[in-house]
Write an enzyme that holds these catalytic residues in place. Sequence first.
Site, PDB file in Angstrom:
ATOM      1  CG  ASN A  12      -1.681   1.250   1.429  1.00  0.00           C
ATOM      2  OD1 ASN A  12      -1.800   2.051   0.499  1.00  0.00           O
ATOM      3  ND2 ASN A  12      -2.232   1.433   2.627  1.00  0.00           N
ATOM      4  CE  LYS A  14       0.169   3.485   4.781  1.00  0.00           C
ATOM      5  NZ  LYS A  14       0.149   3.673   6.209  1.00  0.00           N
ATOM      6  CG  HIS A  98      -5.743   1.764   5.254  1.00  0.00           C
ATOM      7  ND1 HIS A  98      -5.331   2.677   6.205  1.00  0.00           N
ATOM      8  CD2 HIS A  98      -4.678   0.950   5.039  1.00  0.00           C
ATOM      9  CE1 HIS A  98      -4.077   2.416   6.545  1.00  0.00           C
ATOM     10  NE2 HIS A  98      -3.662   1.365   5.852  1.00  0.00           N
ATOM     11  CD  GLU A 100      -2.888   5.451   6.810  1.00  0.00           C
ATOM     12  OE1 GLU A 100      -2.897   5.540   5.570  1.00  0.00           O
ATOM     13  OE2 GLU A 100      -1.909   5.025   7.453  1.00  0.00           O
ATOM     14  CD  GLU A 168      -3.354  -2.642   7.413  1.00  0.00           C
ATOM     15  OE1 GLU A 168      -2.211  -2.769   6.976  1.00  0.00           O
ATOM     16  OE2 GLU A 168      -4.111  -1.699   7.098  1.00  0.00           O
ATOM     17  N   GLY A 174       2.637   2.228  10.590  1.00  0.00           N
ATOM     18  CA  GLY A 174       3.570   3.333  10.378  1.00  0.00           C
ATOM     19  C   GLY A 174       4.319   3.760  11.623  1.00  0.00           C
ATOM     20  CB  SER A 213       5.532  -1.758  11.774  1.00  0.00           C
ATOM     21  OG  SER A 213       5.065  -0.444  12.020  1.00  0.00           O
TER      22      SER A 213
HETATM   23  C1  PEP Z   1      -0.649   0.119   6.034  1.00  0.00           C
HETATM   24  O1  PEP Z   1      -0.750   1.299   5.788  1.00  0.00           O
HETATM   25  O2  PEP Z   1      -1.537  -0.646   5.618  1.00  0.00           O
HETATM   26  C2  PEP Z   1       0.502  -0.337   6.795  1.00  0.00           C
HETATM   27  C3  PEP Z   1       0.468  -1.537   7.291  1.00  0.00           C
HETATM   28  O3  PEP Z   1       1.546   0.542   6.956  1.00  0.00           O
HETATM   29  P1  PEP Z   1       3.010   0.208   7.588  1.00  0.00           P
HETATM   30  O4  PEP Z   1       3.465  -1.084   6.999  1.00  0.00           O
HETATM   31  O5  PEP Z   1       3.857   1.363   7.178  1.00  0.00           O
HETATM   32  O6  PEP Z   1       2.810   0.107   9.057  1.00  0.00           O
END
Ligand code: PEP
Length: 250
Positions: A12, A14, A98, A100, A168, A174, A213
């Site tokens: 992803n 973003k 997601h 976000e 997640e 992040g 992460s």
């Molecule tokens: C994500 O945005 O779906 C995500 C898992 O980000 P990161 O791997 O940077 O934590």
Amino acid sequence: MKKKIMPLIAGNWKMNGDAGSFLEVEVIKDRLAAQEINADVAICPPATLLHRISVALHESLAKTGAQNCHAQANGAYTGDISVPMISEAGGSYVIVGHSERRGAYNESDSDVRAKAVAALEGGIIPIVCCGESLDIRESGKAIDVVITQIINSCPDFSAEQSIVVAYEPIWAIGTGKTASVADVDEMHNAIRNALTKRFGDPGTTIKILYGGSVKPSNAKELLSVENVNGALVGGASLKADDFLGIIEAA
Ligand code: PEP
């Protein structure tokens, strides 16, 4: 015993990526072609790059996807993109719900479900995201909250269709923090049980991705957990070497 499900490693990007990102895409394409890979792979770039990256990855193992879609196929929805548009641009997947987007745009479970239904109707696989905040994790209600999200966000699907679920934990996205293997194991088992209860046999093979992460150094451990059938990767999907390190760990 871990069930045999082909893992999916989905990147992803973003709101990151530009013309320079094609160098990374070329590296991914070449390295995937040069070795045996035990995973499905998808890159979800910003909508502006979706068509170009789909063309660049033509005949590669890696597919592409979008990061969001509208539930309607067309209409007066300024700034949105629809499933037929994603499909025309070469996308095979779309990330829906997601955290976000749930957070910044107040997307509810029923909004997410409507988008996932639209994806299925348009022949695209929805990656339905769920996950709890730190407050909820600390209150001990993480499993209840996540299972409710999943049950309310996932659409019914036919034998010709498939959906993907991504767990997640919001506090791990992040931040460099990863959920412990024990917590991931507990949550993914609970999700598998909920999917099997809701969908019957097809629920036993829905891919359940972990996201938060994930990086080359922790991918092997996370991907070996029962009922972890791949990863949704943010930051580490932006660099070909890191993303490939995760794919190779699958
Ligand atoms: C994500 O945005 O779906 C995500 C898992 O980000 P990161 O791997 O940077 O934590």
